[in-house]
Design an enzyme around this catalytic site. Structure first.
Site, short mmCIF file in Angstrom:
data_model
loop_
_atom_site.label_atom_id
_atom_site.label_comp_id
_atom_site.label_asym_id
_atom_site.label_seq_id
_atom_site.Cartn_x
_atom_site.Cartn_y
_atom_site.Cartn_z
N LYS A 22 0.84 -1.20 0.00
CA LYS A 22 0.00 0.00 0.00
C LYS A 22 0.88 1.26 0.00
O LYS A 22 0.67 2.17 -0.79
CB LYS A 22 -0.89 -0.04 1.24
CG LYS A 22 -1.96 1.00 1.23
CD LYS A 22 -2.88 0.85 2.42
CE LYS A 22 -3.79 -0.36 2.28
NZ LYS A 22 -4.34 -0.85 3.51
N ARG A 92 -3.19 2.59 8.76
CA ARG A 92 -3.49 1.32 8.06
C ARG A 92 -2.27 0.43 7.98
O ARG A 92 -1.16 0.92 7.75
CB ARG A 92 -3.94 1.58 6.62
CG ARG A 92 -5.22 2.32 6.47
CD ARG A 92 -5.42 2.59 4.98
NE ARG A 92 -6.38 3.63 4.75
CZ ARG A 92 -7.60 3.41 4.26
NH1 ARG A 92 -7.99 2.20 3.94
NH2 ARG A 92 -8.43 4.40 4.06
N GLY A 101 -7.74 -7.75 4.45
CA GLY A 101 -8.60 -7.93 5.63
C GLY A 101 -7.96 -8.69 6.78
O GLY A 101 -8.59 -8.93 7.80
N MET A 103 -5.15 -7.86 8.53
CA MET A 103 -4.56 -7.05 9.60
C MET A 103 -5.43 -5.82 9.85
O MET A 103 -6.46 -5.64 9.22
CB MET A 103 -3.14 -6.68 9.23
CG MET A 103 -2.21 -7.88 9.34
SD MET A 103 -0.57 -7.46 8.86
CE MET A 103 -0.78 -6.96 7.20
N ARG A 336 -3.82 -1.10 -6.30
CA ARG A 336 -3.05 -2.36 -6.21
C ARG A 336 -3.48 -3.24 -7.37
O ARG A 336 -4.55 -3.02 -7.96
CB ARG A 336 -3.30 -3.06 -4.88
CG ARG A 336 -4.75 -3.39 -4.64
CD ARG A 336 -4.96 -4.00 -3.27
NE ARG A 336 -6.37 -4.00 -2.94
CZ ARG A 336 -6.87 -4.29 -1.77
NH1 ARG A 336 -6.08 -4.60 -0.77
NH2 ARG A 336 -8.16 -4.29 -1.54
N HIS A 454 -5.21 -43.84 -0.90
CA HIS A 454 -5.93 -44.39 -2.04
C HIS A 454 -7.01 -43.44 -2.53
O HIS A 454 -7.11 -43.13 -3.71
CB HIS A 454 -6.54 -45.74 -1.62
CG HIS A 454 -7.35 -46.39 -2.70
ND1 HIS A 454 -8.70 -46.19 -2.83
CD2 HIS A 454 -6.98 -47.17 -3.74
CE1 HIS A 454 -9.14 -46.85 -3.89
NE2 HIS A 454 -8.11 -47.47 -4.46
N ARG A 617 2.59 -50.01 -16.07
CA ARG A 617 3.22 -50.62 -14.90
C ARG A 617 2.58 -51.97 -14.62
O ARG A 617 1.35 -52.10 -14.56
CB ARG A 617 3.03 -49.72 -13.67
CG ARG A 617 3.70 -50.34 -12.47
CD ARG A 617 3.59 -49.48 -11.26
NE ARG A 617 2.24 -49.50 -10.71
CZ ARG A 617 1.86 -48.71 -9.72
NH1 ARG A 617 2.71 -47.84 -9.20
NH2 ARG A 617 0.64 -48.78 -9.24
N SER A 763 11.47 -44.38 -13.66
CA SER A 763 10.38 -43.48 -13.32
C SER A 763 10.31 -43.40 -11.80
O SER A 763 10.09 -44.43 -11.14
CB SER A 763 9.07 -44.00 -13.90
OG SER A 763 8.02 -43.17 -13.47
N ASN A 767 5.74 -41.29 -4.36
CA ASN A 767 4.85 -41.57 -3.22
C ASN A 767 5.51 -42.60 -2.31
O ASN A 767 5.68 -42.39 -1.10
CB ASN A 767 3.51 -42.14 -3.70
CG ASN A 767 2.80 -41.23 -4.67
OD1 ASN A 767 3.01 -40.03 -4.63
ND2 ASN A 767 1.99 -41.79 -5.54
N ASP A 768 5.89 -43.73 -2.91
CA ASP A 768 6.55 -44.76 -2.10
C ASP A 768 7.93 -44.31 -1.65
O ASP A 768 8.35 -44.61 -0.53
CB ASP A 768 6.64 -46.07 -2.88
CG ASP A 768 5.36 -46.88 -2.73
OD1 ASP A 768 4.90 -47.03 -1.57
OD2 ASP A 768 4.81 -47.35 -3.73
N CYS A 830 6.52 -40.14 -11.63
CA CYS A 830 5.08 -40.41 -11.77
C CYS A 830 4.35 -40.42 -10.43
O CYS A 830 3.19 -40.79 -10.37
CB CYS A 830 4.85 -41.71 -12.52
SG CYS A 830 5.40 -43.16 -11.61
N TYR A 850 10.54 -35.94 -18.07
CA TYR A 850 9.09 -35.70 -17.98
C TYR A 850 8.62 -35.76 -16.54
O TYR A 850 9.29 -36.29 -15.66
CB TYR A 850 8.30 -36.73 -18.82
CG TYR A 850 8.36 -38.15 -18.29
CD1 TYR A 850 7.42 -38.59 -17.36
CD2 TYR A 850 9.34 -39.04 -18.70
CE1 TYR A 850 7.47 -39.89 -16.86
CE2 TYR A 850 9.39 -40.33 -18.22
CZ TYR A 850 8.45 -40.76 -17.29
OH TYR A 850 8.49 -42.02 -16.80
#
Ligand code: PEP
Ligand code: MG
Length: 881
Positions: A22, A92, A101, A103, A336, A454, A617, A763, A767-768, A830, A850
């Protein structure tokens, strides 16, 4: 002493970090000659100092502030606290990154029993002046001392009721004088001190309160949600008040230089005659469209429009401008970059390129990839949402906004959905058996599980809204009911709404807005494609998913989880027979049935992919996931197989594992039962031959999961090679297939140089790999990860955003080692991180070929990859110069 306070003319728009957004913009507007009421800024450095000094405003700083107040008095010709010509200021907050909004702000500071008389003289309006004073007492009490606003509101209501008034505007000056006395006594009772009459004391307390508001809980949460650095601190803007409530030629309003919902190029705004800014925000009175101003004050309107144009051209972006008209004079109080919907953001960015104002690269950088979710999925209508009742909150596992009746069993969900009911499937956690119920439901809610559970993975794959790990609710699946933390009990058939982007659960139905993809979206994506280095693949195992992903610009399939194909109703019996077979001959019989079905699956995918690579897979999950749990289903299976239930149960017990995620799954299945992967290889190669003979090019890539050692891979690869050779020898067609492995165990990373000699591609199954690197269960970590985030052990859930230091370090090691022994190795990722923008930046830097993600995240990944490439380019240029 270091300079901590700046006059507006001393700042520039580039000084946001020091002066807050501001303040920097007020400075800029002052310097380009716009009519900005004078003022000054206490810098964010001062806020940092204040925090370091245990929330104490030093005398030196306050003395500096008072020097600037004296200058302000000179500039305005008014005096702080004067009974004749009082200077009133706004105080302000203003953070370097806008936190609307979050602060605190105080208006009309300087009013006291004396100054209000001065204001009455100045404005010639006793009613509005006294009203400003009573509002100031309320705002000051609330912001500085946390006096509940309700106490003031109750008193106001009481007086209105006594007098028989409906509206605040009916209060007479006498009523307001009376109200002010009441407000002052509330103040005294709550704080045990009188309302401060000394304006300098008001100012000091207000500055402290604004600094303190940097750490208020809603600001802290907002920063966490928007990943804003908590060390920035806020600036404090002190500015002379101008009054929009001084009669018929005064008013206040907000103007957007383009429509913030659609992006349309037209001034969009509203204003109120004879009012102050907070009246517009509070919604007490209904504002008028900006065009009304044109009719009644054409000159002011003209000036406002030309200021809007000037500001948009100056900032090269859509502006959100606050203005006040005081007795026919226009003042600009703020500008802004305007907040906008994703649709508007894309429209505006592409329009600005066409108007020659910004480059294509700039347009690409202006869109936050995650915002694209708003475009790709339906969202709740903002107004309807504001009135919605939140009953619980969980993890935002898969975006979208959906309402429906709750059902606690997948089979019930299927039946109801088939009868036209909009269903929300509510489960403690989902299992592969629930797949059909999930597919038929509008959305999924689970009490347990994290971002890679899952439910989350499958829902994202299907583009279905999902809130997972909602541990605040207790789900009793048997009793078909759920209870919220507040004790609200919901039964089967009750209606709830889920917001998969925020993780919030609402009671009842909430109106939705449709997903819309514009031409501007495709244009921006196209520009991004020209920049990105990473290829974007999709995790897809159905023709529908692949179709969607190709429409979104996927360039191949990075993960086709074949187990999802095994869960179809018509296949499960054969899968179960294959698992329960007591001899290899019987297993092969069941596998033969599955093979013909898998062939059909693969053929369809090959045709749709039209020559793009498809990474298939081979079977990954533990076999017991396919077996029945329900006694009825067990009895059926026994009948089908000519066995007793006792025999089936004995077999089931034999397959039970204490720790199935670390158990007999992935390539370990093929070590025990090589015929499973051989059947899948036959299905892949035979369907590839068939589709190829229809003149569709094919590129199968056969992927082996959960490899930890070179020997596992070499044994399995030899079987696959042999099987493929066997099939190919019978035809003249050549299939350019590859065999590769997932890298999802730490051991595979450490020994990647050895493993790479047996693989044509890697690949990374992040996750695992995350699960095994941390030793955190991907299904249960949501129970404790919030504590880790709260204690700042992690900034993000490592199952969502890659842990660069640990898991990322292993990936980097595997890439380097893999390339040493196999320079031609193709490498990608992946896991779920493939659709996460921050992770994509990291994968770009590692030089992967990729990333692969669920269909609805493909556009997000494309944009994030383009931004990563552009940022890289900027960094390189900086290093070179
Ligand atoms: C992974 O582990 O990252 C992966 C993609 O495989 P899944 O999620 O199916 O275990
Ligand atoms: Mg895995």
């Amino acid at each position: 002493m270091k300079k901590l306070v700046y006059q507006f003319h001393e700042g520039r728009k580039e000084m946001k970090l020091l002066l807050g957004g501001k303040g920097a913009n007020l400075s800029e507007m002052t310097n380009i000659g716009l009519p900005v009421p004078p003022g000054f800024i206490i810098s964010t450095d001062a806020c940092k100092l204040y925090n370091e000094q245990s929330s104490r405003l030093s005398n030196e700083l306050f003395t500096e502030v008072l020097t600037h107040m004296t200058q302000l008095e000179k500039k305005t010709g008014k005096q702080f606290g004067s009974a004749k010509n009082p200077l009133l200021v706004s105080v302000r907050s203003g953070a370097p990154i806008s936190m609307p909004g979050m602060m605190d702000t105080i208006l009309n500071l300087g009013l006291n029993d004396r100054a209000v008389q001065g204001l009455i003289q100045l404005t010639n309006d006793a009613r509005s002046s006294l009203d400003s004073y009573r509002r100031f007492i309320q705002m000051f009490g609330d912001v500085v001392f946390g006096i509940p606003s309700q106490l003031f509101e109750d008193t106001l209501s009481l007086i209105k009721k006594k007098k028989g008034y409906l509206l605040d505007t009916e209060l007479t000056p006498e009523d307001l004088e009376n109200l002010i006395l009441h407000y002052q006594s509330i103040y005294l009772k709550e704080t045990r001190r009188s309302f401060p009459q000394e304006p300098k004391q008001q100012l000091k307390l207000a500055i402290q309160a604004v600094f303190d508001s940097w750490m208020n809980p809603r600001a802290v949460i907002y920063r966490r949600l928007h990943e804003i650095n908590s060390n920035f601190g806020t600036a404090v803007n002190i500015q002379a008040m101008v009054f929009g409530n001084t009669g018929k030629t005064s008013g206040t309003g907000i103007a957007f230089t383009r429509n913030p919902s659609t992006g349309e190029k037209a001034i969009f705004g509203e204003f109120l005659w004879n009012a102050q800014g907070e009246d517009v925000v509070s919604g007490i009175r209904t504002p008028e469209k900006i065009d009304k101003l044109k009719e009644q004050m054409p000159n002011v309107y003209k000036k406002l429009i030309s200021t809007c144009e000037q500001l948009e051209n100056h900032y090269n972006d859509m502006q959100d401008i606050e203005f006040t008209i005081e007795k026919g004079n226009l003042f600009i109080l703020q500008t802004r970059n305007g907040k906008r919907t994703a649709k508007a953001a894309i429209q505006i960015a592409t329009d600005l390129v066409h108007e020659g104002k910004i480059s294509k690269d700039e347009a690409i950088m202006r869109i936050k990839p995650k915002e694209l979710n708003q475009l790709l999925h339906p969202t709740f209508d903002p107004e309807a949402l504001a009135n919605g009742k939140v009953i619980a909150s969980g993890l935002p596992a898969s975006p979208g906004a959906r309402s429906g009746k709750i059902y606690f069993e997948a089979s019930q969900a299927v039946t109801r959905a088939e009868h036209g009911t909009k269903v929300i499937l509510v489960r403690n956690e989902t299992s592969p058996e629930d797949i059909e119920g999930m597919a038929k439901s509008e959305a999924i809610l689970t009490a347990h599980g994290g971002m890679t559970s899952h439910a989350a993975v499958v829902a994202r794959g299907m583009g279905k809204c999902c809130v997972a790990g909602c541990s605040e609710i207790i789900i009793d699946e048997a009793a078909k009911e759920m209870i919220t933390a507040n004790g609200l009990k919901l039964h089967e058939g009750d209606v709830i709404s889920l917001d998969g982007t925020t993780g919030k659960v609402y009671l009842d139905e909430i109106k939705q807005t449709k997903a819309e993809i514009s031409a501007a979206f495709h244009q921006l994506m196209e520009w991004g494609n020209q920049r990105k280095k990473l290829n974007i693949y999709v995790n897809a195992d159905t023709p529908n998913d692949l179709d969607t992903a190709l429409h979104f610009g996927a360039e191949g399939v990075g993960l086709c989880r074949t187990e999802h194909m095994f869960f179809h109703e018509d296949r499960l019996p054969y899968v179960r027979q294959m698992i329960m077979a007591t001899s290899t001959t019987n297993r092969k019989k069941a596998l033969a049935h599955l093979k013909s079905m898998q062939k059909e699956d693969f053929s369809q995918l090959f045709r749709i992919a039209s020559g793009r690579p498809i990474t298939i897979r081979l079977l990954d999950p533990p076999l017991h996931e396919f077996l029945p749990k329900d006694p009825k289903d067990i009895a059926n299976l026994a009948k089908e197989m000519g066995l007793t239930t006792l025999e089936i149960n004995a077999h089931l017990n034999g397959l039970t594992e204490v720790n199935p995620m670390l158990g007999h799954r992935g390539c370990r299945l093929a070590i025990t039962y090589p015929e499973i992967y051989m059947m899948q290889t036959e299905a892949i190669i035979e369907s590839a031959i068939a589709v190829s003979s229809e003149s569709f090019p094919v590129q199968p890539e056969i992927m082996i999961p959960l490899i930890a050692t070179k020997k596992e891979l070499s044994l399995i690869t030899a079987d696959i090679q042999e099987t493929a050779k066997n099939r190919l020898e019978r035809t003249s067609i050549t299939i350019p297939f590859k065999i590769g492995t997932m890298i999802e165990t730490p051991r595979a990373c450490i020994t990647a140089d050895k493993i790479a000699t047996e693989a044509q591609f890697f690949s990374f199954g992040t996750n695992d790999l995350t699960q095994l690197t941390f030793g955190f269960s991907r299904d249960d970590a949501s129970k404790f990860l919030p504590d880790y985030e709260q204690k700042e052990i992690f900034v993000n859930d490592p199952f969502t955003t890659i842990d660069q230091e640990g898991v990322g370090g292993l990936i980097e090691m595997a890439i380097i080692k893999g390339k040493i022994t196999n320079p031609k190795l193709k490498m990608g990722i992946c896991g779920e991180h493939g659709g996460d923008p921050a992770s994509i930046h990291f994968f770009h830097k590692l030089g992967l070929h990729y990333v692969s993600c669920s269909p609805y995240r493909v556009p997000i990944a494309r944009l994030a990859a383009a931004q990563a490439a552009l940022m890289d380019q900027t960094q390189t240029t900086l290093q070179e110069s």
